[in-house]
Motif scaffolding. Structure first.
Motif, PDB file in Angstrom:
ATOM      1  N   ARG A 132       0.853  -1.209   0.000  1.00  0.00           N
ATOM      2  CA  ARG A 132       0.000   0.000   0.000  1.00  0.00           C
ATOM      3  C   ARG A 132       0.884   1.253   0.000  1.00  0.00           C
ATOM      4  N   ASP A 160      -0.707   6.771  -9.800  1.00  0.00           N
ATOM      5  CA  ASP A 160      -1.384   6.145 -10.951  1.00  0.00           C
ATOM      6  C   ASP A 160      -0.567   4.965 -11.461  1.00  0.00           C
ATOM      7  N   ARG A 163      -0.799   1.942  -9.238  1.00  0.00           N
ATOM      8  CA  ARG A 163      -2.082   1.229  -9.384  1.00  0.00           C
ATOM      9  C   ARG A 163      -2.154   0.488 -10.704  1.00  0.00           C
ATOM     10  N   SER A 164      -1.804   1.209 -11.794  1.00  0.00           N
ATOM     11  CA  SER A 164      -2.047   0.612 -13.103  1.00  0.00           C
ATOM     12  C   SER A 164      -1.025  -0.491 -13.413  1.00  0.00           C
ATOM     13  N   LYS A 167      -0.877  -2.876  -9.584  1.00  0.00           N
ATOM     14  CA  LYS A 167      -2.129  -3.193  -8.867  1.00  0.00           C
ATOM     15  C   LYS A 167      -1.993  -2.967  -7.353  1.00  0.00           C
ATOM     16  N   GLU A 169      -2.451  -0.831  -3.792  1.00  0.00           N
ATOM     17  CA  GLU A 169      -3.459   0.068  -3.207  1.00  0.00           C
ATOM     18  C   GLU A 169      -2.810   1.418  -2.969  1.00  0.00           C
ATOM     19  N   THR A 170      -3.489   2.471  -3.303  1.00  0.00           N
ATOM     20  CA  THR A 170      -2.913   3.801  -3.091  1.00  0.00           C
ATOM     21  C   THR A 170      -3.929   4.713  -2.414  1.00  0.00           C
ATOM     22  N   LYS A 171      -3.381   5.748  -1.819  1.00  0.00           N
ATOM     23  CA  LYS A 171      -4.239   6.745  -1.160  1.00  0.00           C
ATOM     24  C   LYS A 171      -3.515   8.077  -1.273  1.00  0.00           C
TER      25      LYS A 171
END
Ligand code: FES
Length: 351
Positions: A132, A160, A163-164, A167, A169-171
């Motif tokens: 994360r 981005d 995530r892309s 995969k 998790e980001t915040k």
């Protein structure tokens, strides 16, 4: 009947000279109060974090703790506001032969206001799941007049990419969207006065820095901090946050307890003018002290130099630069490599 244990505090005339004093007898701290021609005494230890009450000051009939300002009535020992069930032990005093005596056996027990532990005071365990990443944007910006930010743009590009491509998790936490107090500087009074959870998180329910504490201490494996350069330094919002993070580092000093373990930090620093290395260096020193590890090349930065004050062009340069965007992606990849190796070393291959 309770056994009394009278102790001679000394000459009354001398003791009258101070309205509030901190006296330690056989390791027992006593707050001695002289007000309106009479003496009273309570425990000298605050219910909150054992602050030395006798070193505080009086506000009317209340002793004010010097550490975080809790109030206790000088005679009853009850905390303010009055609906607080919290109460200090009270000690009897008597005069004899021109001397004042205090009974070291308290008249009552210390009582606490019953409340559940603060959520941040829980055990630190990593929740299962993919790696994360929390991005923290420290750019100050008017909420009413949203505008483009070069540092936040690159931070967003990094998240981005995480995530892309991976995969993860980001915040994204934008400090400007949080309402939070300035650090109260409690550490400067006494290192034990700087508490975890931070005193403001404990007492000000409107303080929103809990979101940053949650991300740093509990949620994230990697943090990316993005700041603009303002007069050669990170932004004022960055420093406002950093000062409030003292309570994380201070746990090592006070309780030999590390709140940050096996986490990676990396940085994005942009500005219209120079000083990327100094800003990144300062941030690395601080986050290293907090307990974060760094990847190789732990920051990316961009400025067009001291003479480049055509800020509109600077914005356009960053907005359209594929190279900077790719650099943000590669920063994530380097941080991810370290995070993966940490968790593999720990025998945890879930990531
Ligand atoms: S208010 Fe007394 S120790 Fe915090």
């Amino acid at each position: 009947m309770k056994k009394t244990h009278w102790f001679d505090l000394g000459r009354i005339e001398n003791l009258k000279k101070r309205g509030l004093q901190h006296i330690i007898i056989d390791k027992t701290p006593i707050a001695l109060i002289y007000k309106n021609g009479e003496f009273s005494a309570t425990s000298g230890e605050c219910n909150h974090e054992k602050g030395p009450l006798g070193k505080g000051h009086m506000e009317g009939d209340y002793i004010v703790c010097p550490w975080h300002g809790w109030h206790y009535h000088r005679k009853t020992g009850h905390a303010r506001p009055p609906n607080y069930a919290a109460c200090l032990p009270r000690h009897s005093v008597k005069k004899s032969g021109g001397h004042l005596f205090v009974d070291l056996t308290p008249q009552n027990r210390r009582s606490y206001f019953p409340h559940p532990p603060h959520p941040l005071a829980r055990n630190i365990t990593r929740k299962p799941g993919p790696i994360r990443i929390a991005g923290i944007s420290a750019t100050p910006m008017s909420k009413a007049l949203k505008r483009y930010s070069t540092s936040e743009h690159l931070l967003q590009a990094a998240l981005d990419h995480a995530r892309s491509k991976f995969k993860l998790e980001t915040k994204l936490i934008k400090l400007r969207d949080l309402r939070f107090n300035h650090c109260g500087g409690f550490y400067s009074i006494d290192e034990k006065a700087c508490t975890w959870p931070c005193t403001f998180s404990q007492f000000d329910e409107k303080d929103q820095l809990g979101e940053v504490y949650e991300a740093l201490v509990f949620w994230a494996d990697i943090i990316l901090i993005a700041t603009p350069i303002r007069w050669g330094n990170a932004s004022s919002l960055y420093y406002k946050m950093a000062e409030r993070l003292n309570c994380i580092e201070n746990q090592v000093l006070v309780h030999n307890k590390r709140l940050i373990k096996n986490k990676v930090a990396a940085f994005i620093v942009t500005g219209g003018q120079d000083n990327v290395q100094a800003v990144a260096g300062q941030m690395m020193a601080f986050f290293g002290q907090l307990g974060f590890l760094f990847p190789q090349d732990p920051f990316i930065g961009h400025t067009r130099g001291w003479a480049a004050e055509d800020m509109g062009n600077n914005v356009e340069y960053v907005r359209s630069s594929r190279e900077l965007k790719q650099g943000a992606g590669r920063l994530v990849e380097r941080a991810l490599a370290v995070s993966r190796s940490i968790h593999k070393v720990k025998g945890n291959n879930r990531f």
